[in-house]
Design a protein around this motif. Structure first.
Motif, PDB file in Angstrom:
ATOM      1  N   LYS A 139       0.826  -1.210   0.000  1.00 16.09           N
ATOM      2  CA  LYS A 139       0.000   0.000   0.000  1.00 16.09           C
ATOM      3  C   LYS A 139       0.855   1.252   0.000  1.00 16.09           C
ATOM      4  O   LYS A 139       0.442   2.292  -0.497  1.00 16.09           O
ATOM      5  N   GLU A 140       2.024   1.145   0.589  1.00 16.68           N
ATOM      6  CA  GLU A 140       2.929   2.295   0.686  1.00 16.68           C
ATOM      7  C   GLU A 140       4.353   1.796   0.539  1.00 16.68           C
ATOM      8  O   GLU A 140       4.737   0.802   1.143  1.00 16.68           O
TER       9      GLU A 140
ATOM     10  N   GLY B 290      13.791   7.076   1.625  1.00 17.47           N
ATOM     11  CA  GLY B 290      14.173   8.390   2.126  1.00 17.47           C
ATOM     12  C   GLY B 290      15.506   8.857   1.566  1.00 17.47           C
ATOM     13  O   GLY B 290      16.266   8.076   0.991  1.00 17.47           O
ATOM     14  N   ARG B 291      15.813  10.108   1.760  1.00 21.16           N
ATOM     15  CA  ARG B 291      17.058  10.669   1.222  1.00 21.16           C
ATOM     16  C   ARG B 291      18.302  10.042   1.836  1.00 21.16           C
ATOM     17  O   ARG B 291      19.370  10.072   1.256  1.00 21.16           O
ATOM     18  N   ALA B 292      18.156   9.420   3.013  1.00 22.45           N
ATOM     19  CA  ALA B 292      19.287   8.724   3.640  1.00 22.45           C
ATOM     20  C   ALA B 292      19.376   7.267   3.185  1.00 22.45           C
ATOM     21  O   ALA B 292      20.262   6.542   3.607  1.00 22.45           O
ATOM     22  N   GLY B 293      18.410   6.828   2.325  1.00 23.50           N
ATOM     23  CA  GLY B 293      18.444   5.477   1.787  1.00 23.50           C
ATOM     24  C   GLY B 293      17.581   4.468   2.508  1.00 23.50           C
ATOM     25  O   GLY B 293      17.579   3.290   2.163  1.00 23.50           O
ATOM     26  N   THR B 294      16.805   4.905   3.492  1.00 23.43           N
ATOM     27  CA  THR B 294      15.955   3.990   4.254  1.00 23.43           C
ATOM     28  C   THR B 294      14.705   3.643   3.455  1.00 23.43           C
ATOM     29  O   THR B 294      14.046   4.526   2.912  1.00 23.43           O
ATOM     30  N   VAL B 295      14.389   2.343   3.392  1.00 23.24           N
ATOM     31  CA  VAL B 295      13.209   1.848   2.677  1.00 23.24           C
ATOM     32  C   VAL B 295      12.074   1.642   3.676  1.00 23.24           C
ATOM     33  O   VAL B 295      12.249   0.996   4.705  1.00 23.24           O
ATOM     34  N   LEU B 296      10.916   2.195   3.339  1.00 21.10           N
ATOM     35  CA  LEU B 296       9.727   2.111   4.182  1.00 21.10           C
ATOM     36  C   LEU B 296       8.629   1.380   3.410  1.00 21.10           C
ATOM     37  O   LEU B 296       8.466   1.602   2.213  1.00 21.10           O
TER      38      LEU B 296
ATOM     39  N   GLY C 163      -0.516  -7.843   5.028  1.00 15.82           N
ATOM     40  CA  GLY C 163      -0.974  -8.419   6.289  1.00 15.82           C
ATOM     41  C   GLY C 163      -1.286  -7.412   7.377  1.00 15.82           C
ATOM     42  O   GLY C 163      -1.315  -7.754   8.552  1.00 15.82           O
ATOM     43  N   GLY C 164      -1.509  -6.157   7.005  1.00 15.38           N
ATOM     44  CA  GLY C 164      -1.768  -5.121   7.999  1.00 15.38           C
ATOM     45  C   GLY C 164      -0.504  -4.479   8.541  1.00 15.38           C
ATOM     46  O   GLY C 164      -0.536  -3.764   9.546  1.00 15.38           O
ATOM     47  N   LEU C 165       0.613  -4.740   7.883  1.00 16.71           N
ATOM     48  CA  LEU C 165       1.895  -4.159   8.292  1.00 16.71           C
ATOM     49  C   LEU C 165       1.799  -2.639   8.275  1.00 16.71           C
ATOM     50  O   LEU C 165       1.455  -2.054   7.252  1.00 16.71           O
ATOM     51  N   PRO C 166       2.075  -1.974   9.400  1.00 16.16           N
ATOM     52  CA  PRO C 166       2.037  -0.511   9.405  1.00 16.16           C
ATOM     53  C   PRO C 166       3.272   0.044   8.697  1.00 16.16           C
ATOM     54  O   PRO C 166       4.169  -0.710   8.320  1.00 16.16           O
ATOM     55  N   SER C 167       3.335   1.340   8.529  1.00 13.80           N
ATOM     56  CA  SER C 167       4.517   1.963   7.923  1.00 13.80           C
ATOM     57  C   SER C 167       5.727   1.617   8.778  1.00 13.80           C
ATOM     58  O   SER C 167       5.808   2.004   9.942  1.00 13.80           O
ATOM     59  N   THR C 168       6.650   0.871   8.201  1.00 12.24           N
ATOM     60  CA  THR C 168       7.804   0.386   8.947  1.00 12.24           C
ATOM     61  C   THR C 168       9.033   0.368   8.054  1.00 12.24           C
ATOM     62  O   THR C 168       8.929   0.218   6.841  1.00 12.24           O
ATOM     63  N   TYR C 169      10.182   0.551   8.664  1.00  9.45           N
ATOM     64  CA  TYR C 169      11.443   0.560   7.920  1.00  9.45           C
ATOM     65  C   TYR C 169      11.953  -0.872   7.756  1.00  9.45           C
ATOM     66  O   TYR C 169      12.025  -1.614   8.720  1.00  9.45           O
TER      67      TYR C 169
ATOM     68  N   SER D 110       0.235  -6.533  12.202  1.00  6.31           N
ATOM     69  CA  SER D 110      -0.174  -5.180  12.588  1.00  6.31           C
ATOM     70  C   SER D 110       0.517  -4.700  13.865  1.00  6.31           C
ATOM     71  O   SER D 110       0.480  -3.511  14.176  1.00  6.31           O
ATOM     72  N   GLU D 111       1.147  -5.615  14.609  1.00  5.45           N
ATOM     73  CA  GLU D 111       1.830  -5.228  15.838  1.00  5.45           C
ATOM     74  C   GLU D 111       3.294  -4.848  15.625  1.00  5.45           C
ATOM     75  O   GLU D 111       3.979  -4.490  16.578  1.00  5.45           O
ATOM     76  N   VAL D 112       3.776  -4.917  14.374  1.00  3.77           N
ATOM     77  CA  VAL D 112       5.133  -4.446  14.088  1.00  3.77           C
ATOM     78  C   VAL D 112       5.138  -2.950  14.363  1.00  3.77           C
ATOM     79  O   VAL D 112       4.191  -2.233  14.018  1.00  3.77           O
ATOM     80  N   LYS D 113       6.180  -2.459  14.995  1.00  6.35           N
ATOM     81  CA  LYS D 113       6.234  -1.057  15.419  1.00  6.35           C
ATOM     82  C   LYS D 113       6.117  -0.104  14.229  1.00  6.35           C
ATOM     83  O   LYS D 113       6.909  -0.162  13.296  1.00  6.35           O
ATOM     84  N   SER D 114       5.109   0.746  14.276  1.00  3.67           N
ATOM     85  CA  SER D 114       4.918   1.753  13.239  1.00  3.67           C
ATOM     86  C   SER D 114       6.041   2.779  13.297  1.00  3.67           C
ATOM     87  O   SER D 114       6.418   3.243  14.373  1.00  3.67           O
ATOM     88  N   TRP D 115       6.585   3.107  12.153  1.00  2.00           N
ATOM     89  CA  TRP D 115       7.693   4.053  12.010  1.00  2.00           C
ATOM     90  C   TRP D 115       8.922   3.614  12.806  1.00  2.00           C
ATOM     91  O   TRP D 115       9.685   4.422  13.303  1.00  2.00           O
TER      92      TRP D 115
END
Length: 112
Positions: free
Chosen positions: A27-28, A32-38, A43-49, A94-99
């Motif tokens: 879905k997303e 980022g400019r530092a190279g981090t993939v989000l 499975g309901g995975l929140p925005s996570t690196y 869904s319990e994976v830490k968001s952000w």
């Protein structure tokens, strides 16, 4: 009886070491400019690196991260289902830490 005990032992042992799988569409997806993939979605995975394309982080090499990002980008563009596995197992996608960092993710698998 011994056979039954042996079978139960292997079933319990396998479950302990089995991966958890988060399945669904991306879905997303961002980098980022530092190279981090989000990522968010499967499975309901929140925005996570997941990883970083410039630096080794959470035991993921930059080359592997680049390949995974390419795989995820292609899956998102084609609206394909993605499986992200975690080992050791997590209680819920869904319990994976968001952000936060998705520690212990193991595989990224794209299905048609």
């Amino acid at each position: 009886m011994k056979l039954l005990v042996l079978i139960l032992f292997f079933m319990i042992s396998f479950k302990t070491y089995a991966d958890s799988t988060c399945i669904g569409k991306v879905k997303e997806l961002a980098i980022g400019r530092a190279g981090t993939v989000l990522i968010a979605g499967p499975g309901g995975l929140p925005s996570t690196y997941l990883c970083n394309v410039k630096l080794k982080h959470i035991n993921v090499e930059p080359e592997a991260c680049k390949a995974m990002y390419g795989q995820l980008l292609s899956a998102q563009a084609q609206e394909l289902t993605v499986k992200i596995t975690f080992n050791p197992a997590i209680s819920s996608c869904s319990e994976v830490k968001s952000w936060g960092w998705a520690t212990h993710f193991n595989w990224i698998i794209v299905n048609k």
